[in-house]
Motif scaffolding. Structure first.
Motif, PDB file in Angstrom:
ATOM      1  N   MET A  92     -31.854  -8.179 -21.104  1.00 54.93           N
ATOM      2  CA  MET A  92     -31.537  -9.612 -21.087  1.00 54.93           C
ATOM      3  C   MET A  92     -32.764 -10.433 -21.505  1.00 54.93           C
ATOM      4  O   MET A  92     -32.644 -11.399 -22.260  1.00 54.93           O
ATOM      5  CB  MET A  92     -31.033 -10.034 -19.706  1.00 54.93           C
ATOM      6  N   ILE A  93     -33.933 -10.039 -21.027  1.00 55.56           N
ATOM      7  CA  ILE A  93     -35.171 -10.721 -21.425  1.00 55.56           C
ATOM      8  C   ILE A  93     -35.409 -10.529 -22.924  1.00 55.56           C
ATOM      9  O   ILE A  93     -35.778 -11.475 -23.631  1.00 55.56           O
ATOM     10  CB  ILE A  93     -36.378 -10.215 -20.596  1.00 55.56           C
ATOM     11  N   ILE A  94     -35.192  -9.320 -23.418  1.00 51.89           N
ATOM     12  CA  ILE A  94     -35.359  -9.057 -24.852  1.00 51.89           C
ATOM     13  C   ILE A  94     -34.400  -9.939 -25.656  1.00 51.89           C
ATOM     14  O   ILE A  94     -34.782 -10.515 -26.679  1.00 51.89           O
ATOM     15  CB  ILE A  94     -35.158  -7.556 -25.165  1.00 51.89           C
ATOM     16  N   ASN A  95     -33.163 -10.064 -25.191  1.00 52.33           N
ATOM     17  CA  ASN A  95     -32.180 -10.938 -25.844  1.00 52.33           C
ATOM     18  C   ASN A  95     -32.711 -12.371 -25.932  1.00 52.33           C
ATOM     19  O   ASN A  95     -32.574 -13.039 -26.961  1.00 52.33           O
ATOM     20  CB  ASN A  95     -30.862 -10.885 -25.052  1.00 52.33           C
ATOM     21  N   MET A  96     -33.317 -12.843 -24.851  1.00 49.94           N
ATOM     22  CA  MET A  96     -33.854 -14.208 -24.831  1.00 49.94           C
ATOM     23  C   MET A  96     -35.084 -14.338 -25.729  1.00 49.94           C
ATOM     24  O   MET A  96     -35.253 -15.362 -26.399  1.00 49.94           O
ATOM     25  CB  MET A  96     -34.203 -14.633 -23.397  1.00 49.94           C
ATOM     26  N   ILE A  97     -35.924 -13.319 -25.765  1.00 50.85           N
ATOM     27  CA  ILE A  97     -37.101 -13.355 -26.650  1.00 50.85           C
ATOM     28  C   ILE A  97     -36.660 -13.443 -28.101  1.00 50.85           C
ATOM     29  O   ILE A  97     -37.205 -14.233 -28.884  1.00 50.85           O
ATOM     30  CB  ILE A  97     -38.012 -12.130 -26.404  1.00 50.85           C
ATOM     31  N   VAL A  98     -35.652 -12.659 -28.471  1.00 52.56           N
ATOM     32  CA  VAL A  98     -35.122 -12.711 -29.839  1.00 52.56           C
ATOM     33  C   VAL A  98     -34.546 -14.095 -30.120  1.00 52.56           C
ATOM     34  O   VAL A  98     -34.795 -14.684 -31.180  1.00 52.56           O
ATOM     35  CB  VAL A  98     -34.062 -11.605 -30.073  1.00 52.56           C
TER      36      VAL A  98
END
Length: 153
Positions: A92-98
């Motif tokens: 989920m954090i990776i999704n937000m970083i992208v």
């Protein structure tokens, strides 16, 4: 008078301490439902969501859109349940970083814009769950107790 205030404050803090499990539960349920709902909407309109990825210039738009949508749907569900909470916060954090890097940052001019961006706030909430865990009322805690694993709750 000071004694009364101190006693009242002490009682209030005691009550709040006894109910400390409620905060993480409510945030997890509401925040998880938000992601479950957005994920369902994106999965049901995957062609439209893919076209947004094409417009944003995201590589492999069909794969990336599907991955993002299903991450939100499954991640939201698991977050609501408090199941694999710390693990699910990572994608989920990776999704937000992208999202911040490839989409949102094009409209941000300074630090104020970044700290006010929804995706940054979402990332901070996911980070909090990564560090703090799901709270006392969760499947993670229930499983940990069943397996005799100390959770520090």
């Amino acid at each position: 008078m000071r004694h009364y205030v101190a006693t009242t404050a002490s009682r209030l803090l005691g009550i709040l301490h006894a109910w400390r499990w409620l905060g993480p539960l409510v945030v997890r349920l509401v925040f998880g439902y938000f992601w479950l709902e957005t994920g369902i909407a994106k999965v049901h309109n995957l062609d439209g969501f893919t076209q947004r990825f094409v417009g944003w210039g995201i590589p492999h738009p069909a794969f990336s859109a599907a991955l993002s949508a299903w991450t939100e749907l499954v991640g939201g569900l698991l977050l609501m349940l408090g199941l694999f909470t710390r693990l699910v916060t990572i994608p989920m954090i990776i999704n937000m970083i992208v999202a911040v890097t490839l989409v949102v940052s094009t409209n941000l001019m300074g630090l104020d814009d970044y700290v006010e961006a929804d995706e940054v706030v979402y990332s901070l909430i996911f980070f909090w769950f990564l560090i703090a865990g799901p709270g006392k009322v969760s499947l993670d805690t229930l499983i940990a107790r069943w397996l005799h694993i100390r959770t520090y709750e």
